[in-house]
Design a protein around this motif. Structure first.
Motif, PDB file in Angstrom:
ATOM      1  N   TYR A 136      -3.031  -0.513   0.239  1.00  0.00           N
ATOM      2  CA  TYR A 136      -1.686  -1.024   0.511  1.00  0.00           C
ATOM      3  C   TYR A 136      -1.214  -0.612   1.906  1.00  0.00           C
ATOM      4  O   TYR A 136      -0.565  -1.398   2.600  1.00  0.00           O
ATOM      5  CB  TYR A 136      -0.692  -0.544  -0.547  1.00  0.00           C
ATOM      6  CG  TYR A 136      -0.860  -1.228  -1.877  1.00  0.00           C
ATOM      7  CD1 TYR A 136      -0.703  -2.601  -1.999  1.00  0.00           C
ATOM      8  CD2 TYR A 136      -1.199  -0.511  -3.022  1.00  0.00           C
ATOM      9  CE1 TYR A 136      -0.864  -3.241  -3.224  1.00  0.00           C
ATOM     10  CE2 TYR A 136      -1.367  -1.141  -4.245  1.00  0.00           C
ATOM     11  CZ  TYR A 136      -1.197  -2.497  -4.338  1.00  0.00           C
ATOM     12  OH  TYR A 136      -1.362  -3.135  -5.546  1.00  0.00           O
ATOM     13  N   ALA A 137      -1.535   0.632   2.299  1.00  0.00           N
ATOM     14  CA  ALA A 137      -1.116   1.094   3.638  1.00  0.00           C
ATOM     15  C   ALA A 137      -1.694   0.169   4.700  1.00  0.00           C
ATOM     16  O   ALA A 137      -1.030  -0.149   5.688  1.00  0.00           O
ATOM     17  CB  ALA A 137      -1.568   2.532   3.865  1.00  0.00           C
ATOM     18  N   LYS A 138      -2.934  -0.241   4.496  1.00  0.00           N
ATOM     19  CA  LYS A 138      -3.558  -1.171   5.451  1.00  0.00           C
ATOM     20  C   LYS A 138      -2.820  -2.506   5.427  1.00  0.00           C
ATOM     21  O   LYS A 138      -2.534  -3.073   6.469  1.00  0.00           O
ATOM     22  CB  LYS A 138      -5.040  -1.357   5.097  1.00  0.00           C
ATOM     23  CG  LYS A 138      -5.780  -2.204   6.084  1.00  0.00           C
ATOM     24  CD  LYS A 138      -7.201  -1.760   6.256  1.00  0.00           C
ATOM     25  CE  LYS A 138      -7.904  -2.528   7.343  1.00  0.00           C
ATOM     26  NZ  LYS A 138      -7.490  -2.205   8.679  1.00  0.00           N
ATOM     27  N   GLY A 139      -2.523  -2.958   4.221  1.00  0.00           N
ATOM     28  CA  GLY A 139      -1.793  -4.227   4.091  1.00  0.00           C
ATOM     29  C   GLY A 139      -0.400  -4.161   4.710  1.00  0.00           C
ATOM     30  O   GLY A 139       0.072  -5.133   5.296  1.00  0.00           O
TER      31      GLY A 139
END
Lengths: 238, 233
Positions: free
Chosen positions: A166-169
């Motif tokens: 999610y952090a990447k997203g």
């Protein structure tokens, strides 16, 4: 009282933990890197390509200011995910502080630091004029953004790997904040659904009162939705 | 056979964790941005995006994967299963490289108007991806939390990324060709702009040798620090 004691303990933990201190100083390092790039790279870029980045300094300032809440929000979210894995979160929920108190205390740290770093970043970069009132408002909105990122990441990520995914997203949020650069109305509409977009709009058009109101409303709405989402997900997991 | 089974499980795990969904979103965003760039700028941006994101994906994700498996006790059980550490590492490296390859190929195919040497592009992504995933394995042996992993990543990131600036011409810049990240980036650029056969052979052979040496070193470090927790076998 319980909450204040716990908050004090959290600050003490931060001061004693070299890792967290390091994270707290990274925004300053980023601002200095941005400043060095502006001083040395912008003239080189202009001489080589004729492209003048000065016309986009509002966007450069916005991107660098948005870095702090995104990073601090994610750091605190991962801290809470780690603590959830270590069962500390469960432990906290049966203390008088409760799970809500625990989350609030954790999120106060990125909120306050995002406000402080907005001013520090603005004065270090010193590339674009923003009136003091608007800058103060932007700092509070960025503080809210850090809470939104932290709470969202903590709630949607069941484990560390999902957290990283999610952090990447969430990197998309910063891109959508600068989406006006593409001059595509439908893309700007998409960006406008997110609070981060409104920070960039405020940086670039600080005297527009309607814009100020819209920014505050969108941030308030997001905060309300995320808090409710977190509450529901907490209730479901019990 | 064991490696293939482990690979299948890793790819399924990554699918379940949403790695591929995140990359679909990121690819759409990249397509949108590249479509708005002038063609001269996009010609430089596309290889840089492919190197800067899909090739490095393993470095970002491997920390979380290993830490999760450590908490779940998977790593401690590996020693009593037929799966060897070498096969465990290989399965993770290949599965993350598959993700990088798919994302890189889709970005290239959907955004670049002229011809691409696909084989070279895939080899370039593979060499960089293997290198960065191995750096990720080395990083995670020192970290106990995701935040610690992010901090520990910094020196390894410098080792991987800084030498890539040697693509800018300066005296003795060829010395940096010992880094697989530089070799991978040169091959990726070569896939778009063309590259001599001699350079391709040299870059591929150097990349393979360096990655094999790093793999052996990583295997030892990983086995000692993670599986046996620093105690002697």
């Amino acid at each position: 009282m319980i909450s204040t004691t716990s908050l004090k303990a959290d600050f003490k933990m931060m001061i004693r933990e070299p890792l967290l201190i390091l994270f707290m100083f990274i925004p300053i390092f980023i601002f200095v890197v941005f400043k060095l790039l502006i001083v040395f790279f912008v003239p080189v870029l202009y001489n080589m390509t004729g492209f003048n980045l000065e016309n986009y300094y509002g966007y450069v300032l916005s991107a660098s200011l948005l870095f702090t809440p995104n990073m601090l929000g994610a750091v605190v979210a991962f801290l809470m995910i780690d603590e959830r894995d270590a069962k500390i979160y469960e432990l906290m929920s049966v203390t008088p502080l409760g799970s809500v108190g625990y989350i609030c205390n954790r999120l106060v740290i990125p909120f306050i630091l995002s406000i402080i770093y907005t001013f520090i970043g603005y004065y270090i970069l010193n590339i674009f004029y923003i009136p003091t009132f608007t800058l103060a408002l932007i700092s509070i909105l960025l503080g809210i953004d850090s809470i939104i990122i932290g709470l969202l990441l903590f709630t949607v990520a069941d484990d560390k790997v999902k957290g990283l995914t999610y952090a990447k997203g969430f990197g998309v949020f910063t891109i959508l904040a600068l989406i006006d650069l593409l001059k595509l109305p439908w893309a700007s509409f998409l960006g406008a659904l997110l609070p981060f977009y409104w920070v960039t709009r405020l940086v670039n058009d600080s005297s527009n009162i309607i814009l100020v109101l819209k920014s505050v409303v969108i941030h308030g709405l997001w905060l309300f939705i995320i808090i409710n989402f977190c509450r529901k997900s907490n209730t479901n997991s019990k | 056979m064991r490696t293939i089974k482990a690979l299948k499980a890793d790819v399924l795990f990554q699918l379940k964790q949403g790695f591929y969904i995140v990359y679909i979103v990121l690819i759409l965003i990249y397509m949108l941005i590249i479509s708005q760039l002038p063609s001269d700028a996009s010609k430089i941006a596309i290889p840089l995006i492919i190197f800067g994101d899909p090739s490095i994906v393993g470095f970002f994700f491997i920390g979380g994967i290993v830490m999760l498996e450590k908490i779940q006790g998977v790593l401690q059980y590996i020693v009593v299963t037929p799966l060897r550490i070498r096969e465990y590492l290989l399965s993770k490296i290949i599965s993350l490289s598959i993700l990088g390859e798919i994302a890189g190929i889709i970005i290239g195919a959907t955004t670049y108007r002229e011809s691409i040497n696909w084989l070279l592009l895939m080899v370039g992504i593979l060499i960089s991806s293997v290198f960065f995933t191995l750096l990720g394995f080395l990083t995670v042996t020192r970290s106990d939390s995701v935040n610690e992993y992010f901090i520990d990543m910094i020196p390894y990131m410098f080792i991987g990324i800084l030498p890539c600036f040697s693509l800018i011409d300066f005296p003795y810049n060829w010395l940096f060709n010992i880094f697989p990240s530089v070799l991978g980036l040169r091959l990726i650029f070569g896939a778009f702009y063309g590259i001599s056969a001699a350079n391709v052979s040299f870059f591929i052979i150097s990349g393979i040798i360096t990655n094999i040496l790093l793999f052996n070193y990583t295997e030892n470090v990983f086995e000692n620090r993670i599986v046996y927790g620093g105690e002697s076998k």
